[in-house]
Design a protein around this motif. Structure first.
Motif, PDB file in Angstrom:
ATOM      1  N   PRO A 246      75.876   1.650  19.634  1.00 34.67           N
ATOM      2  CA  PRO A 246      76.148   2.512  18.480  1.00 34.67           C
ATOM      3  C   PRO A 246      75.239   2.233  17.282  1.00 34.67           C
ATOM      4  CG  PRO A 246      77.762   0.770  18.562  1.00 34.67           C
ATOM      5  CD  PRO A 246      76.904   0.595  19.780  1.00 34.67           C
ATOM      6  N   LEU A 247      73.941   2.238  17.526  1.00 33.36           N
ATOM      7  CA  LEU A 247      72.944   2.013  16.478  1.00 33.36           C
ATOM      8  C   LEU A 247      71.931   3.144  16.500  1.00 33.36           C
ATOM      9  CD1 LEU A 247      71.576   0.192  14.311  1.00 33.36           C
ATOM     10  CD2 LEU A 247      70.251  -0.805  16.194  1.00 33.36           C
ATOM     11  N   THR A 248      71.694   3.737  15.331  1.00 32.17           N
ATOM     12  CA  THR A 248      70.658   4.765  15.164  1.00 32.17           C
ATOM     13  C   THR A 248      69.606   4.227  14.209  1.00 32.17           C
ATOM     14  OG1 THR A 248      72.184   6.607  15.533  1.00 32.17           O
ATOM     15  CG2 THR A 248      70.190   7.082  14.260  1.00 32.17           C
ATOM     16  N   VAL A 249      68.333   4.393  14.558  1.00 34.14           N
ATOM     17  CA  VAL A 249      67.255   3.976  13.666  1.00 34.14           C
ATOM     18  C   VAL A 249      66.442   5.192  13.248  1.00 34.14           C
ATOM     19  CG1 VAL A 249      67.133   1.652  14.611  1.00 34.14           C
ATOM     20  CG2 VAL A 249      65.700   3.433  15.585  1.00 34.14           C
ATOM     21  N   VAL A 250      66.008   5.178  12.007  1.00 31.02           N
ATOM     22  CA  VAL A 250      65.197   6.262  11.460  1.00 31.02           C
ATOM     23  C   VAL A 250      63.746   5.801  11.472  1.00 31.02           C
ATOM     24  CG1 VAL A 250      64.749   7.708   9.446  1.00 31.02           C
ATOM     25  CG2 VAL A 250      67.105   7.124  10.066  1.00 31.02           C
ATOM     26  N   LEU A 251      62.920   6.550  12.199  1.00 25.83           N
ATOM     27  CA  LEU A 251      61.525   6.187  12.456  1.00 25.83           C
ATOM     28  C   LEU A 251      60.615   7.390  12.203  1.00 25.83           C
ATOM     29  CD1 LEU A 251      62.151   4.289  15.820  1.00 25.83           C
ATOM     30  CD2 LEU A 251      61.401   3.234  13.669  1.00 25.83           C
TER      31      LEU A 251
END
Length: 337
Positions: A96-101
């Motif tokens: 449950p981790l979202t990264v903004v790239l």
């Protein structure tokens, strides 16, 4: 007629075909159910915004099957500082981790609300991972509900408020976490937490070698701007139609007639008697159980034709930070209290 289907191999193949043809499919994840479209197909993604009545400045999360498939959404190679930050947390995927790239060329403007960054994650739910592995494209998928309403944590929740544009709802059982993913922006200037969720801020801060306060140092006016960096950043969100009052420690509780209560642990009989209906999320006050059951309880009480809903609060640490984030946004419109 119900559109809920079992998550068999046959139905997963059918879901892939529907998504390939530009249709929408509701999918289970470990956090909440999502409303998925081919993330490379701007026309298909536009249907998500239409069905949800979602504002166009609110970007979507793109789901991919594996770390190798992040390139389907993200511009590569990454700058060295960003690459190092991603390496520090990539073992938390699937999860449950979202990264903004930085946004890849194949991701259309509508997915990112025009931002040059994209929110991406690898979900851990076996049904959606199997579907992603079947698809040659990533999936853009916000929560499968009307915009600003309480997120769905069962397949049955997905039927509420979604029209016939949704071709299928894949049933993967109740969601394990019950609150959305944590969102963190990775940047050359350093990582920043944009939304608390299933991965605790304390865990991420340790990975990055930062204090929690530093990780959370985001511009105070970010929610006031028209351009949102990531989903879940609006001040009012996750809201039932029934008025909500949060019960902070020391609050003098006046219980109006026809009021419901969402309790984080077992209540004394005298306290229960003050309410029309009471939902206890955890006998012992376990916040993991509270998070898992919170949205379902909110939906249930919202359908009970109550005057208002009283909800317990907790310390904003660990999963408690995500719980309080959701509750404060859910209560934002209930100014009468």
């Amino acid at each position: 007629m119900s559109r809920i289907e079992p998550s068999t191999n046959e139905m997963l193949d059918h879901a892939r075909a529907l998504l390939t043809s530009g249709r929408l499919v509701a999918i289970p994840t470990e956090t909440v159910y999502g409303l998925a479209a081919n993330a490379w197909d701007a026309s298909a993604v536009r249907k998500i915004f239409s069905v949800k009545n979602r504002p166009p400045n609110n970007p979507l999360i793109v789901h991919v099957a594996s770390l190798d498939r992040v390139v389907d959404a993200v511009r590569m190679p990454l700058a060295k500082p960003i690459e190092s930050q991603l390496a520090a947390v990539s073992d938390l995927w699937p999860g449950p981790l979202t990264v903004v790239l930085p946004r890849g060329e194949r991701i259309p403007d509508i997915v990112t609300a025009g931002n040059q960054t994209v929110a991406v994650r690898i979900p851990s739910h076996p049904v959606t991972l199997s579907l992603l592995n079947r698809c040659p494209f990533p999936l853009a998928a916000p929560s499968a509900n009307r915009s600003n309403y309480v997120s769905p944590t069962t397949a049955a929740h997905c039927e509420d408020g979604l029209d016939d544009t949704v071709a299928m709802i894949l049933d993967g059982g109740p969601c394990d976490y019950g609150v959305e993913s944590t969102i963190v922006r990775l940047h050359e200037s350093g990582p920043r937490l944009l939304r608390p969720g299933g991965v605790a801020a304390e865990v991420l801060a340790e990975r990055f070698g930062l204090s929690v306060d530093t990780l959370m140092e985001v511009s105070a006016n970010r929610q006031a701007t028209k351009q949102l960096e990531a989903p879940g950043m609006m001040s009012q969100h996750y809201s039932p139609t029934t008025a909500v009052q949060l019960l902070y420690p020391g609050t003098t509780i006046v219980v109006p007639k026809n009021t419901g209560r969402i309790a984080f642990q077992k209540l004394a009989d005298e306290e229960v008697s003050r309410y029309t209906v009471v939902e206890v999320l955890s006998e012992s006050g376990d916040l993991e159980q509270v998070a898992k059951r919170l949205f379902a309880a909110l939906r249930q009480l919202d359908q009970a034709q109550l005057t208002c809903i009283h909800i317990d609060t907790c310390s904003p640490r660990g999963i408690g930070r995500a719980i309080m984030d959701r509750l404060e946004r859910a209560a934002a419109k209930s100014s009468e209290f």
